[in-house]
Design an enzyme around this catalytic site. Sequence first.
Site, PDB file in Angstrom:
ATOM      1  N   GLU A 368      72.927  -7.047  15.742  1.00 36.38           N
ATOM      2  CA  GLU A 368      73.468  -8.377  15.437  1.00 36.38           C
ATOM      3  C   GLU A 368      72.511  -9.432  15.941  1.00 36.38           C
ATOM      4  O   GLU A 368      72.099  -9.397  17.107  1.00 36.38           O
ATOM      5  CB  GLU A 368      74.817  -8.613  16.125  1.00 36.38           C
ATOM      6  CG  GLU A 368      75.979  -7.956  15.468  1.00 36.38           C
ATOM      7  CD  GLU A 368      77.313  -8.396  16.066  1.00 36.38           C
ATOM      8  OE1 GLU A 368      77.458  -9.575  16.453  1.00 36.38           O
ATOM      9  OE2 GLU A 368      78.203  -7.539  16.150  1.00 36.38           O
TER      10      GLU A 368
HETATM   11  C1  BG6 Z   1      79.541 -10.768  18.181  1.00 34.41           C
HETATM   12  C2  BG6 Z   1      80.578  -9.948  17.468  1.00 34.41           C
HETATM   13  O1  BG6 Z   1      79.948 -10.988  19.473  1.00 34.41           O
HETATM   14  O2  BG6 Z   1      79.323 -12.061  17.730  1.00 34.41           O
HETATM   15  C3  BG6 Z   1      80.827 -10.333  16.025  1.00 34.41           C
HETATM   16  O3  BG6 Z   1      80.265  -8.577  17.541  1.00 34.41           O
HETATM   17  C4  BG6 Z   1      80.840 -11.840  15.913  1.00 34.41           C
HETATM   18  O4  BG6 Z   1      82.007  -9.732  15.591  1.00 34.41           O
HETATM   19  C5  BG6 Z   1      79.478 -12.362  16.362  1.00 34.41           C
HETATM   20  O5  BG6 Z   1      81.182 -12.318  14.654  1.00 34.41           O
HETATM   21  C6  BG6 Z   1      79.287 -13.852  16.193  1.00 34.41           C
HETATM   22  O6  BG6 Z   1      80.341 -14.548  16.812  1.00 34.41           O
HETATM   23  P1  BG6 Z   1      81.158 -15.635  15.998  1.00 34.41           P
HETATM   24  O7  BG6 Z   1      82.215 -16.084  16.911  1.00 34.41           O
HETATM   25  O8  BG6 Z   1      80.181 -16.704  15.671  1.00 34.41           O
HETATM   26  O9  BG6 Z   1      81.675 -14.946  14.797  1.00 34.41           O
END
Ligand code: BG6
Length: 469
Positions: A368
């Site tokens: 991510e």
């Molecule tokens: C991570 C998670 O912490 O951050 C995701 O695994 C999440 O599920 C991502 O979407 C981004 O955070 P947000 O709050 O901007 O969606």
Amino acid sequence: MELPKDFLWGGALAANQCEGSFDTDGKGLSIMDVFTKGDKNSKRRVTNGVLTGEIYPNHWGNHFYVNYQEDIELMAEMGFKCLRLSIAWSRIFPKGDEVSPNEEGLAFYESVFKLLKKHRIEPIVTLSHYEMPLHLVTEYGSWRNRKLIHFFEHYCRVVMTRFKPYVKYWITFNELNAIEFMPYFPAGLIFEDSENPQEVIYQSGHHILLASAKAVQVAHEVNPENKVGCMALFGMNYPRTCHPEDVLKAENVNNDFLGLIDVQVRGYYSRRQLRKYQSLGIDIAISEEDKVVLKAGKVDFCSFSYYMSLVQGEDRPGENEVKGNMVAGLENPYLKNNEWGWQIDSIGLRTTLNYLYNRYQIPLFIVENGLGAEDILVDDHVNDSYRISYFENHLKEMKKAVIEDAVDLMGYTAWGCIDLVSAGTGEMKKRYGLVYVDADDYGQGSFKRYRKDSFYWYKETIETNGNNL
Ligand code: BG6
């Protein structure tokens, strides 16, 4: 020198944030189905069941459940080598404690995996991404209860056996270490007044670690070729100054962040983590048998999310605090924030890769990373040059970590590659995608997909294996 030829370029999604169809084809309620919409200023709330008059954005997500074919075609067009996605546990076992799985749930993921296979897109499957059957929370007290280890193991065996022809990369729990900051997300925890929250968090964390270790064992048993990863929420914590107290504070925070992840990688608790429980005055039941399970369930790779770095130091009055969804630190004067106040730090990604690799010495995977921003669709077109420069800067640093620093990195998946519902706020307008989805925060819109400028840029990046960077 360039990135390895088999580098896994792709994108990442989570079932609860994209699928929608929350009660279709036998799916049970998950903890995210009773989580209301929030925004920058108001937090999401957990309601007692699904209530009329409340807004639950995860009920519709981005319509991936009905739109997955078009979405996968778009990913194939970008040249994705992999897609990180999660299985909604509550589609396979609607309540979580059944013996027989829900065939319709299995059939859905089988169609998804077949299509990915057709396009030679490798699935990287998270078994629990901020999602679990709600029934396990209401009836069993969630991960406080050791019985959940058995339910999770059974779920893993079912999906790993059924999807053996399609999936060889598995991730057990998304951001397990987030349990310390937002216990509802990875563990469905809400505390009773009579409880000591820290004791509940770390006891539940221990049960999740055991479940994760069991999942690793099952995966290796079902197919010795399977590779299983843990998933950490991590970005470097810098000391505010070179004052030894600030340095110590930052290092303590880094170690605290990784205390549970250490167990997944090493197969045992660090002395430091056990001392922490002692200092907190909490008693975590860890049996000799548990130690054997943890040891036998070490992960093969360590995946992580990276969105920001933080600054730590001894508190000084008047200093600005900076916050992500779960984590907080001091303002870094050398960095800029995104629209939600997250500090953008591309060099921090290189430092983070080095820090984790030096600590663990097993392959890493960035599963991510990305920029949440309010994109605007004008004449069917989204100019997201800001996202392109975000990716460009981060990927350049990632390349340096691999090529110059020799970090062993399996791949990179851009978060929310098709716009989806934000986990932190439940908003749709916090968009990460390379593909725009025409829907607003209230589920209104055509849900039509549009290629953003970043779509074409990422396609070229994958095509050239990052040589355009
Ligand atoms: C991570 C998670 O912490 O951050 C995701 O695994 C999440 O599920 C991502 O979407 C981004 O955070 P947000 O709050 O901007 O969606």
